[in-house]
Design an enzyme around this catalytic site. Structure first.
Site, PDB file in Angstrom:
ATOM      1  N   ASN A   1       0.659  -1.368   0.082  1.00 45.54           N
ATOM      2  CA  ASN A   1      -0.004   0.103  -0.020  1.00 45.54           C
ATOM      3  C   ASN A   1       0.668   1.157   0.050  1.00 45.54           C
ATOM      4  O   ASN A   1       0.381   2.344  -0.697  1.00 45.54           O
ATOM      5  CB  ASN A   1      -0.867  -0.005   1.189  1.00 45.54           C
ATOM      6  CG  ASN A   1      -1.796   1.399   1.469  1.00 45.54           C
ATOM      7  OD1 ASN A   1      -2.657   1.605   0.572  1.00 45.54           O
ATOM      8  ND2 ASN A   1      -1.394   2.036   2.374  1.00 45.54           N
TER       9      ASN A   1
ATOM     10  N   HIS B   1      -6.847  -0.885   2.083  1.00 43.62           N
ATOM     11  CA  HIS B   1      -6.526   0.634   1.431  1.00 43.62           C
ATOM     12  C   HIS B   1      -6.035   0.288   0.153  1.00 43.62           C
ATOM     13  O   HIS B   1      -5.587   1.314  -0.494  1.00 43.62           O
ATOM     14  CB  HIS B   1      -5.542   1.321   2.189  1.00 43.62           C
ATOM     15  CG  HIS B   1      -6.059   1.307   3.882  1.00 43.62           C
ATOM     16  ND1 HIS B   1      -6.997   2.370   3.894  1.00 43.62           N
ATOM     17  CD2 HIS B   1      -5.616   0.882   5.080  1.00 43.62           C
ATOM     18  CE1 HIS B   1      -7.278   2.199   5.395  1.00 43.62           C
ATOM     19  NE2 HIS B   1      -6.541   1.479   5.856  1.00 43.62           N
TER      20      HIS B   1
ATOM     21  N   ASP C   1      -0.439  -6.168   5.050  1.00 44.51           N
ATOM     22  CA  ASP C   1      -0.762  -4.883   5.710  1.00 44.51           C
ATOM     23  C   ASP C   1      -1.705  -4.125   4.938  1.00 44.51           C
ATOM     24  O   ASP C   1      -1.549  -4.167   3.787  1.00 44.51           O
ATOM     25  CB  ASP C   1       0.504  -4.363   5.887  1.00 44.51           C
ATOM     26  CG  ASP C   1       0.513  -3.220   6.929  1.00 44.51           C
ATOM     27  OD1 ASP C   1      -0.029  -3.294   8.199  1.00 44.51           O
ATOM     28  OD2 ASP C   1       0.559  -1.806   6.295  1.00 44.51           O
TER      29      ASP C   1
ATOM     30  N   GLU D   1      -4.691  -8.065   6.315  1.00 43.83           N
ATOM     31  CA  GLU D   1      -5.202  -7.314   7.455  1.00 43.83           C
ATOM     32  C   GLU D   1      -6.330  -6.279   6.890  1.00 43.83           C
ATOM     33  O   GLU D   1      -6.172  -5.574   6.321  1.00 43.83           O
ATOM     34  CB  GLU D   1      -4.176  -6.624   7.993  1.00 43.83           C
ATOM     35  CG  GLU D   1      -4.622  -5.765   9.112  1.00 43.83           C
ATOM     36  CD  GLU D   1      -3.906  -4.225   9.335  1.00 43.83           C
ATOM     37  OE1 GLU D   1      -4.005  -3.836  10.401  1.00 43.83           O
ATOM     38  OE2 GLU D   1      -3.366  -4.016   8.419  1.00 43.83           O
TER      39      GLU D   1
ATOM     40  N   ASP E   1       1.825   6.847  -0.476  1.00 45.11           N
ATOM     41  CA  ASP E   1       0.756   6.025  -0.892  1.00 45.11           C
ATOM     42  C   ASP E   1       0.907   5.483  -2.393  1.00 45.11           C
ATOM     43  O   ASP E   1       0.655   6.323  -3.327  1.00 45.11           O
ATOM     44  CB  ASP E   1      -0.709   6.525  -0.898  1.00 45.11           C
ATOM     45  CG  ASP E   1      -1.922   5.424  -0.917  1.00 45.11           C
ATOM     46  OD1 ASP E   1      -2.094   4.671  -0.120  1.00 45.11           O
ATOM     47  OD2 ASP E   1      -2.613   5.494  -1.790  1.00 45.11           O
TER      48      ASP E   1
END
Length: 597
Positions: free
Chosen positions: A152, A295, A291, A325, A260
């Site tokens: 991410n 997102h 992780d 996650e 990002d």
């Protein structure tokens, strides 16, 4: 704890058969290497200057490196194997930006989530060669190794020319489209780009100017800090400001300033696929915890996950486990289940299980919350069978320890009652469906002050005052001393339950059905069934603070029970019903040993 019907796990036993174990068979240990064991003091500074704001090393501060490393983790494999651990999952160990944050509020990348070099082990932890030695040593004991990976974001390197003026506020795609410089009234840019929904190389070849929302600026000293080199190009990032963790910004915004990645970009997808495929090929690891999965756009996972499984299969790793996650404080597993259906994750961290167990064990809700949560298993792609592979847990490095969460709900709780409730939670974790994850230090009775940095204590002698004043359960020790006590009641409990799971595969792989539950704190019982023999195992828990005398449903053919843990009725005089006497926060694991002819 009364224990029967199993043998202790022999060190090194079945070391060569570990690849054949399905994910639900694993007992996982989640550890932050920096906080576990310091095996090599020479790497404490990571090769940087002896300045906490340069090296990130300051063992007196909870937000800096403390010195734990791969060498230390390797020396403690006996400790982990003795507890019945079969898989080790550790926080990211890739090379991180040592220190970041505003002046006066800096912290270090000891946790591993601020990656600059995705191809190298962080020098605070060791070398790539030491990592290979660790993986080989774990495999030699039949223990798997799960890496924690990130696609991410990277470390916070990219700044925005307009950032200080705006406070890095998120700028949306509607207000700042890819087609104009700094807003709808700006100069035309990226001619012919059809938006990020068209995820083809031809389309993204037309996205050449990343200055649609902000003007990205890379400090000269960090111009080439990221590895592989393509990660240094701002066009591969969203550059839209900080996420608010809601709406569009959840996938497009910088995670507390972290750069990002533009994961819809084909170059980012191919680059990340190559990076993590190489870790499988070069080191033979056994799985990925991913992780910040929620997102990232679903299309990324729909390509990335199958690619990783294909590479693992080609490398002779048939049970490579991938779990994402998806953080959500709710017992409603529909939210996390969508990531198995739409995004294609084989499994997700079971936040619904965590929430439901915490509610039930704290007494804040009745055991019915567990029943409703398990009813939702049908929502996962693959249904109840897939749910058995979900990594279940009680607390972690972000939300805090299970003991801490219980104490927050019951501020007047005694140490003895806290230990009893924590034991009940671990009994549920080790016997209910899913692959149980032990958060490092929980087996030593750690009780933190909160979440995040406050839940990341040292297992080796700590110099951090914020940790050393904590009151541990089941022990007179503090974190100022070494905490690898194999006689600790929680360590012993996990060891014994791991042995029961190993001896009775139904407790890992067996179909589970809820039998009985009270509508106030009290009885909760389930049956699990051996896939080969059909043998029923009945497991009962008392979530109340008073002794329980109650009846549970059971299969009508059951006539006698064998006690594996706790105390079970020897005989069943009423078909379909069995009596339990359980102490406050007690539990029992029973095997049907005799059935009707």
């Amino acid at each position: 704890m009364t224990l029967a019907g199993c043998e202790q796990i022999a060190p090194g036993a079945e070391a060569q058969e570990f690849l054949d174990r399905p994910p639900e068979d694993e007992v996982v240990y989640f550890v932050l290497p920096d906080r576990f064991a310091n095996g090599d003091e020479a790497n404490d500074l990571g090769g940087y200057a002896d300045d906490r704001l340069v090296s990130g090393y300051d063992p007196t501060h909870k937000g800096f490196y403390h010195g734990g490393d791969l060498a230390g983790l390797t020396t403690k494999l006996d400790y982990l194997e003795g507890m019945g651990i079969t898989a080790i999952w550790f926080a990211p160990i890739f090379k991180n930006k040592p220190v970041q944050g505003p002046s006066g509020d800096e912290s270090a990348g000891y946790h591993g989530y601020w990656v600059t070099d995705f191809t190298s082990i962080d020098p605070h932890f060791g070398t790539n060669e030491e990592f290979k030695a660790f993986v080989d040593a774990a495999h030699g004991r039949g223990m798997k190794v799960y890496m924690d990976i990130i696609t991410n974001h990277t470390a916070d390197v990219i700044r925005y020319a307009e950032g200080d003026e705006t406070g890095y506020k998120y700028r949306s795609v509607a207000d700042f489209p890819y087609s104009r410089k700094l807003g709808p009234d700006g100069a035309a840019i990226n001619e012919g780009f059809l938006g990020d929904e068209v995820q083809t190389e031809d389309n993204f070849a037309k996205l050449t100017d990343p200055g649609y929302a902000y003007t990205p600026v890379v400090p000269e000293a960090e111009r080439d800090v990221k590895v592989p080199a393509w990660l240094n190009d701002p066009q591969f990032y969203h550059n839209r400001g900080d996420t608010t963790f809601s709406g569009e910004s959840s996938r497009y915004g910088d995670f507390v300033g972290l750069d990002d990645l533009f994961t819809a970009h084909p170059r980012v997808l191919s680059g990340m696929t190559e990076i993590y495929g190489n870790w499988i090929k070069d080191f033979g690891i056994d799985g990925f915890r991913i992780d910040t999965a929620r997102h990232v756009n679903p299309e990324f996972w729909q390509s990335f996950v199958p690619a990783m499984l294909e590479i693992a299969d080609a490398e002779g790793i048939p049970n490579f486990h991938i779990f994402g996650e998806v953080y959500k404080d709710s017992a409603d597993n529909g939210y996390i289940a969508q990531y198995t259906r739409r995004d294609g994750f084989p499994a997700v961290l079971d936040f619904a299980f965590q929430y439901a167990v915490t509610q039930a064990v704290s007494g804040e809700q009745s055991p019915e919350v567990l029943t409703h949560m398990f009813d939702g298993d049908v929502l996962y792609e693959g249904g109840e069978e897939a749910a058995r592979t979900m990594p279940t847990f009680l607390g972690n490095h972000d939300m805090g320890r299970f003991s801490t969460l219980l104490k927050a709900k019951l501020p007047e709780i005694s140490q003895e009652e806290l230990l009893a409730r924590v034991k009940l939670g671990h009994a549920m974790l080790m016997t209910l469906r899913g692959s149980p994850v032990i958060y490092y230090g929980d087996e030593q009775g750690f009780v933190g002050d909160g979440n995040d940095q406050a839940a990341r204590e040292d297992m080796f002698p700590s110099l951090t005052d914020n940790y050393n004043d904590n009151n541990l359960i089941g022990s007179d020790a503090t974190t100022a001393t070494d905490n690898f006590d194999t006689a600790h009641p929680l360590y012993a409990m996990i060891r014994d339950f791991a042995a029961v799971r190993k001896a009775h595969p139904a407790l890992a792989r067996g179909k589970q059905i809820v039998r009985s539950y009270d509508l106030e704190p009290g009885l909760f019982s389930v049956s699990r069934f051996d896939a080969d023999s059909g043998t029923e195992y009945l497991i009962a828990f008392n979530t109340s603070d008073k002794p329980l005398n109650a009846r549970s449903r059971i299969g009508y053919g059951a006539r006698a029970l064998e006690t594996l843990v706790g105390q079970c009725s020897a005989s069943i005089t009423t078909p379909g019903s069995v009596a339990f006497e359980l102490p406050a926060f007690g539990f029992a694991v029973c095997r049907v040993s005799e059935t009707a002819e």
